[in-house]
Scaffold this motif. Structure first.
Motif, short mmCIF file in Angstrom:
data_model
loop_
_atom_site.label_atom_id
_atom_site.label_comp_id
_atom_site.label_asym_id
_atom_site.label_seq_id
_atom_site.Cartn_x
_atom_site.Cartn_y
_atom_site.Cartn_z
N GLU A 19 0.82 -1.21 0.00
CA GLU A 19 0.00 0.00 0.00
C GLU A 19 0.86 1.27 0.00
O GLU A 19 0.60 2.21 -0.74
N VAL A 20 1.89 1.32 0.87
CA VAL A 20 2.65 2.56 1.00
C VAL A 20 3.40 2.89 -0.30
O VAL A 20 3.47 4.04 -0.72
N VAL A 21 3.94 1.87 -0.96
CA VAL A 21 4.65 2.11 -2.22
C VAL A 21 3.68 2.58 -3.30
O VAL A 21 4.00 3.48 -4.09
N GLU A 22 2.49 2.01 -3.32
CA GLU A 22 1.49 2.45 -4.30
C GLU A 22 1.10 3.90 -4.07
O GLU A 22 0.96 4.68 -5.02
N VAL A 23 0.94 4.31 -2.80
CA VAL A 23 0.61 5.70 -2.49
C VAL A 23 1.73 6.63 -2.96
O VAL A 23 1.49 7.67 -3.58
N LEU A 24 2.95 6.24 -2.69
CA LEU A 24 4.09 7.08 -3.09
C LEU A 24 4.18 7.19 -4.61
O LEU A 24 4.41 8.28 -5.15
N ARG A 25 3.99 6.09 -5.31
CA ARG A 25 4.11 6.13 -6.77
C ARG A 25 2.97 6.91 -7.41
O ARG A 25 3.15 7.54 -8.45
N GLU A 26 1.80 6.89 -6.78
CA GLU A 26 0.71 7.74 -7.26
C GLU A 26 1.09 9.21 -7.19
O GLU A 26 0.57 10.03 -7.95
N ARG A 27 2.01 9.54 -6.29
CA ARG A 27 2.46 10.92 -6.13
C ARG A 27 3.75 11.20 -6.90
O ARG A 27 4.40 12.22 -6.70
N GLY A 28 4.12 10.30 -7.77
CA GLY A 28 5.31 10.48 -8.59
C GLY A 28 6.61 10.22 -7.86
O GLY A 28 7.67 10.67 -8.30
N LEU A 29 6.55 9.49 -6.76
CA LEU A 29 7.73 9.21 -5.94
C LEU A 29 8.12 7.74 -6.06
O LEU A 29 7.25 6.86 -6.06
N ASP A 30 9.41 7.50 -6.15
CA ASP A 30 9.91 6.13 -6.30
C ASP A 30 10.99 5.91 -5.25
O ASP A 30 12.15 6.28 -5.44
N PRO A 31 10.63 5.35 -4.09
CA PRO A 31 11.61 5.24 -3.00
C PRO A 31 12.78 4.35 -3.36
O PRO A 31 12.66 3.41 -4.14
N THR A 32 13.93 4.66 -2.78
CA THR A 32 15.10 3.80 -2.95
C THR A 32 14.94 2.56 -2.07
O THR A 32 14.27 2.60 -1.03
N THR A 33 15.56 1.47 -2.47
CA THR A 33 15.40 0.19 -1.79
C THR A 33 16.72 -0.25 -1.17
O THR A 33 17.79 0.32 -1.44
N TRP A 34 16.65 -1.31 -0.37
CA TRP A 34 17.86 -1.85 0.23
C TRP A 34 18.80 -2.41 -0.84
O TRP A 34 20.02 -2.24 -0.76
N GLN A 35 18.24 -3.04 -1.86
CA GLN A 35 19.08 -3.57 -2.93
C GLN A 35 19.79 -2.43 -3.67
O GLN A 35 20.96 -2.57 -4.07
N GLU A 36 19.12 -1.30 -3.82
CA GLU A 36 19.75 -0.15 -4.47
C GLU A 36 20.85 0.43 -3.58
O GLU A 36 21.89 0.87 -4.08
N TRP A 37 20.64 0.44 -2.26
CA TRP A 37 21.71 0.89 -1.38
C TRP A 37 22.92 -0.03 -1.50
O TRP A 37 24.06 0.45 -1.56
N GLU A 38 22.70 -1.35 -1.56
CA GLU A 38 23.84 -2.26 -1.68
C GLU A 38 24.60 -2.01 -2.97
O GLU A 38 25.85 -2.08 -3.01
N ARG A 39 23.89 -1.66 -4.04
CA ARG A 39 24.55 -1.34 -5.30
C ARG A 39 25.35 -0.05 -5.19
O ARG A 39 26.49 0.05 -5.66
N LEU A 40 24.76 0.98 -4.55
CA LEU A 40 25.48 2.24 -4.35
C LEU A 40 26.69 2.03 -3.44
O LEU A 40 27.78 2.57 -3.70
N ASP A 41 26.50 1.25 -2.40
CA ASP A 41 27.60 0.94 -1.49
C ASP A 41 28.76 0.32 -2.26
O ASP A 41 29.93 0.70 -2.10
N GLY A 42 28.46 -0.63 -3.13
CA GLY A 42 29.51 -1.25 -3.94
C GLY A 42 30.18 -0.26 -4.87
O GLY A 42 31.40 -0.32 -5.08
N ALA A 43 29.40 0.67 -5.42
CA ALA A 43 29.97 1.67 -6.32
C ALA A 43 30.92 2.60 -5.57
O ALA A 43 32.00 2.95 -6.07
N GLU A 44 30.55 3.00 -4.36
CA GLU A 44 31.43 3.87 -3.57
C GLU A 44 32.71 3.15 -3.17
O GLU A 44 33.80 3.73 -3.20
N VAL A 45 32.59 1.87 -2.83
CA VAL A 45 33.79 1.08 -2.49
C VAL A 45 34.69 0.95 -3.71
O VAL A 45 35.93 1.05 -3.60
#
Length: 455
Positions: free
Chosen positions: A403-429
């Protein structure tokens, strides 16, 4: 079979993550499914661990390994880049979750109400910390003045030491850390040669940790000078030394610094005790000095003014007198105490009665005191109340897991996820590995999001 208990935690710093840990652990132990969504304003997790711990403290940042293991649990979902109070209202969260725990911490500088504190060249220590840690919401440059060779730091805690070290060190000293290029470029314009740190009370009353205090002198380009004036101990001080191993270690480190002979290091850190800042002195709107009142220990752990004043010729002042929490729209806030009113973790309304389903933990619950580990016991108290209350309180009106993700996407928002953080973490390393460093922090918000999504 009852549906899972769904809880929203606002804030992905240690307080929020420990809350999620204890909720999911309690669920497993009781054979009850509890799922937790952690909503965070930043695109990344870890709060003050990422943006409040100085880059030359990699050992403290080791805590992220334990926090990361918690965040990786299947019962916990990370939703980053979501500003609760702006993107989602608290009352909306109450419709989507059975309970909401606010763990937004404290990131703003506490006020220092003395004349001249708003002059050009007077800064908040927390603002400086967020800058040198590469927070995405702060300016990329810092207004170092070329004439600011002598600088004052007001405060007697670890944040004051972090600010002091970064001001006193050279860019070469920090070249192996995770500082981004814009911070390195800014620090190259820093003309500081002398940093004067002022504590209102004596050496036994400071809030430095022994490790941070020792690290002041780890750079060969920095000498630590302990000034003898105010380096005093009364009976209350001696009792503190006898009763606390940490206080004794701090006093021993200070005594060792005081016994050292001066050398030819190009940068000096001066530690002044029993000096209470009373005015920032200005000329043409800029800082030209700091006036302090000389104090003496009063025998009960406090200090009183002697009537003597001292003017120090400094060209910048950094106040590091503590953090302060911000209000969260839709919830009451105690402006005087800087916390959300609560009774052990239950948020209290204007009538002083608990608001069903709303809880608080961490610094925004009890004020910015204590170390990171103290948030564990704090979270345990709040979680115990929450679990007890959910036995009798009505559940969420719309408890669906998506529900919460659907509400956010209805408002044009796309939250970042844990998998995306792990990818960013790897990029910074990887960026760090290319330069022989453990990590190079990405600063720009859009760039962080893009790297996390593989763009």
């Amino acid at each position: 079979m009852p549906r899972p208990l769904r809880v929203a935690v606002v804030g992905a710093g240690p307080a929020g993550i420990y809350t999620a840990d204890q909720l999911t652990t309690a669920g497993r132990e009781a054979g009850r499914e509890i799922t937790v969504d952690i909503l965070e304003r930043d695109p990344t997790p870890y709060g003050l661990i990422r943006y409040g711990v100085a880059p030359d403290h990699p050992r403290i940042k080791e805590i992220v390994k334990a926090l990361g293991r918690i965040m990786s649990r299947p019962e916990i979902t990370f939703l980053g880049n979501v500003h609760v109070g702006v993107d989602l209202k608290v009352e909306e969260l109450s419709e989507l979750y059975d309970a909401v725990v606010v763990a937004t911490g404290a990131t703003r500088d506490r006020d220092l109400p003395i004349p001249g504190i708003h002059l050009t060249g007077s800064f908040g220590g927390a603002d400086f910390v967020r800058w040198f840690n590469g927070h995405p919401d702060v300016d990329r440059s810092w207004p170092f003045a070329p004439e600011a060779t002598s600088v004052a730091v007001v405060g007697a805690g670890n944040v004051a030491l972090d600010v002091t070290r970064i001001l006193a060190k050279t860019v070469a000293d920090l070249s192996t850390t995770e500082i981004p290029e814009n911070v390195a470029a800014g620090l190259r314009t820093n003309a500081t040669t002398d940093v004067h740190v002022f504590a209102r009370r004596g050496p036994a009353q400071v809030k430095f940790s022994p490790m941070e205090l020792r690290e002041l002198a780890h750079s060969p380009s920095v000498q630590v000078v302990v000034h003898p004036e105010g380096f005093d101990f009364d009976e209350a001080s001696m009792e503190l030394i006898r009763s606390s191993k940490s206080v004794k270690l701090v006093v021993d480190v200070l005594a060792n610094y005081a016994a050292r002979e001066e050398d030819d290091a190009p940068h000096r850190i001066h530690l002044h005790f029993c000096h209470e800042p009373v005015e920032v002195l200005g000329e043409d709107g800029r800082v030209v000095g700091l006036r302090t009142a000389v104090t003496e220990l009063d025998g009960d752990g406090g200090a009183r003014r002697t009537g003597e004043m001292v003017d120090w010729p400094v060209q910048a002042v950094y106040r590091a007198v503590g953090y302060r929490s911000d209000a969260l729209p839709g919830l009451p806030f105690d402006e005087a105490a800087g916390v959300i009113p609560n009774d052990g973790g239950r948020i209290l309304g204007l009538d002083a009665a608990p608001i069903p389903g709303l809880y608080v933990t961490g610094w925004v619950k009890r004020g910015p005191i204590g170390l990171i580990g103290h948030t564990k016991s704090d979270a345990a108290q709040t979680v115990a109340m929450l679990l007890s209350d959910t036995e009798v309180q009505p559940g969420a009106a719309r408890p669906g897991p998506s529900e919460v993700v659907e509400v956010l996407r209805e408002r044009g928002l796309d939250p970042t996820t844990w998998q995306e953080w792990e990818r960013l973490d790897g990029a910074e390393v990887a960026l760090g590995a290319a330069e022989g460093r453990a990590r190079v922090k990405v600063v720009d918000r859009e760039s962080m999001i893009a790297l996390g999504r593989g763009a």
